[in-house]
Motif scaffolding. Structure first.
Motif, short mmCIF file in Angstrom:
data_model
loop_
_atom_site.label_atom_id
_atom_site.label_comp_id
_atom_site.label_asym_id
_atom_site.label_seq_id
_atom_site.Cartn_x
_atom_site.Cartn_y
_atom_site.Cartn_z
N SER A 78 0.83 -1.21 0.00
CA SER A 78 0.00 0.00 0.00
C SER A 78 0.86 1.26 0.00
O SER A 78 0.48 2.29 -0.57
N GLU A 79 2.04 1.17 0.61
CA GLU A 79 2.94 2.33 0.66
C GLU A 79 3.51 2.68 -0.71
O GLU A 79 3.79 3.84 -1.00
N THR A 80 3.67 1.67 -1.55
CA THR A 80 4.16 1.92 -2.92
C THR A 80 3.02 2.13 -3.91
O THR A 80 3.27 2.43 -5.08
N GLY A 81 1.79 1.94 -3.44
CA GLY A 81 0.63 2.12 -4.31
C GLY A 81 0.37 0.95 -5.23
O GLY A 81 -0.42 1.06 -6.18
N ASP A 82 1.01 -0.21 -4.97
CA ASP A 82 0.83 -1.37 -5.84
C ASP A 82 -0.40 -2.20 -5.46
O ASP A 82 -1.10 -2.70 -6.33
N PHE A 83 -0.63 -2.40 -4.17
CA PHE A 83 -1.80 -3.14 -3.70
C PHE A 83 -1.92 -2.93 -2.20
O PHE A 83 -0.98 -2.47 -1.54
N ASP A 84 -3.10 -3.25 -1.66
CA ASP A 84 -3.28 -3.20 -0.21
C ASP A 84 -4.01 -4.47 0.24
O ASP A 84 -4.27 -5.37 -0.57
N ILE A 85 -4.33 -4.54 1.52
CA ILE A 85 -4.93 -5.77 2.06
C ILE A 85 -6.30 -6.05 1.43
O ILE A 85 -6.69 -7.21 1.27
N ALA A 86 -7.02 -4.99 1.03
CA ALA A 86 -8.31 -5.19 0.37
C ALA A 86 -8.11 -5.86 -0.98
O ALA A 86 -8.89 -6.75 -1.37
N ASP A 87 -7.07 -5.46 -1.72
CA ASP A 87 -6.77 -6.10 -2.99
C ASP A 87 -6.44 -7.57 -2.79
O ASP A 87 -6.87 -8.44 -3.56
N VAL A 88 -5.66 -7.86 -1.74
CA VAL A 88 -5.30 -9.25 -1.44
C VAL A 88 -6.55 -10.08 -1.19
O VAL A 88 -6.72 -11.17 -1.74
N CYS A 89 -7.44 -9.56 -0.35
CA CYS A 89 -8.67 -10.29 -0.01
C CYS A 89 -9.58 -10.44 -1.22
O CYS A 89 -10.15 -11.52 -1.45
N ASN A 90 -9.73 -9.36 -1.99
CA ASN A 90 -10.64 -9.41 -3.14
C ASN A 90 -10.13 -10.34 -4.23
O ASN A 90 -10.91 -11.08 -4.86
N ARG A 91 -8.81 -10.32 -4.47
CA ARG A 91 -8.26 -11.22 -5.49
C ARG A 91 -8.44 -12.68 -5.05
O ARG A 91 -8.74 -13.55 -5.88
#
Length: 272
Positions: A78-91
């Motif tokens: 999330s700090e680099t703007g690549d993904f966050d925990i929501a992206d992990v869960c949704n994927r």
């Protein structure tokens, strides 16, 4: 057990703590994907050890350590703007739904799966169709998997697309064939002066023996890694007994004869 609301609150608390640590703790702040990688591997093995011991309290603890790493990587993403925990869960959720058409009925022509084996076969078909997924049957096997586990996964994957023995009993002929070929190489090595070449050939043949035995384990629904670990633990327990009994007798184990050690080994077996 906790309610869904309590569970979500607990997860939210963990995310808040991760935010604090990344901002305020010098050690957590300096970590990178590469610096955490080895720790992640170690935590995964510690979880596997707890599972093999069926220690539920330890499993809960080690799951927390693995979860910490998931949250940690997601925070850095999330700090680099690549993904966050929501992206992990949704994927993950999207993948689970896509790979379970027999549950969510999101594809045409879904076959009804009533057995675990049927689900495994369906998974391999779905993975090949998945966007960004495996392009080949064996494409999803990580190079870094331990060789014993990798061999099992290779055999399991090809079996799910029909490359398997018609009768599982037939595998024993293959096991015997590979053992015979290994024994031939051993005999050759005793007759040859080129030890380097003969050792290489023996290594390859011994690998074939192991591969065939792992295949046999799969066909008889045995996880070879679990089976070997049980034997490891059994051997260690018996040898520790031999060593302890030697000390009780005021002796060093290295000074005992093989027959004496074998007698203590049998004592250990009788006490199990």
């Amino acid at each position: 057990m906790h309610s869904r609301e309590e569970t979500l609150a607990a997860f939210s608390r963990l995310l808040d703590i991760m935010d604090d640590l990344r901002e305020k703790c010098p050690w957590d702040r300096k970590q990178t994907f590469d610096s955490l990688r080895q720790n992640t591997i170690e935590e995964t093995f510690e979880l596997a050890t707890a599972i093999s011991r069926h220690d539920m309290n330890e499993i809960s603890k080690e799951l927390g350590d693995v979860l910490l790493h998931v949250v940690f990587y997601a925070k850095m993403g999330s700090e680099t703007g690549d993904f966050d925990i929501a992206d992990v869960c949704n994927r993950l959720s999207d993948k689970l739904i896509f790979r379970h058409p027999h549950v969510y009925n999101v594809q045409e022509g879904n076959a009804s799966c009533t057995k675990a084996e049927e689900v495994s076969q369906l998974w391999e078909q779905v993975k090949l169709k998945e966007k960004g997924g495996n392009k080949t049957v064996l494409g999803g096997i990580p190079d870094s998997l331990p060789s014993l586990v990798k061999a099992y996964r290779i055999q399991d994957k090809v079996a799910n697309v029909g490359f398997d023995w018609e009768n599982r009993e037939d595998v024993w002929a293959k096991v015997k064939e590979e053992i015979a070929e290994f024994e031939q190489e051993v005999q050759k090595s005793q007759e040859q002066s080129d030890q380097v070449s003969s050792t290489k050939e023996m290594t390859e043949e011994f690998g074939d023996v192991l591969f065939a035995l792992i295949n046999a384990a799969r066909l008889y629904h045995i996880k070879p890694d679990n089976a070997l670990e049980l034997t490891n633990q059994k051997f260690m327990h018996r040898f520790n007994y031999v060593e302890a009994r030697a000390k009780e007798q005021g002796r060093e184990i290295k000074d005992m004869s093989l027959a004496e050690m074998d007698a203590l080994w049998n004592e250990a077996k009788e006490k199990e």
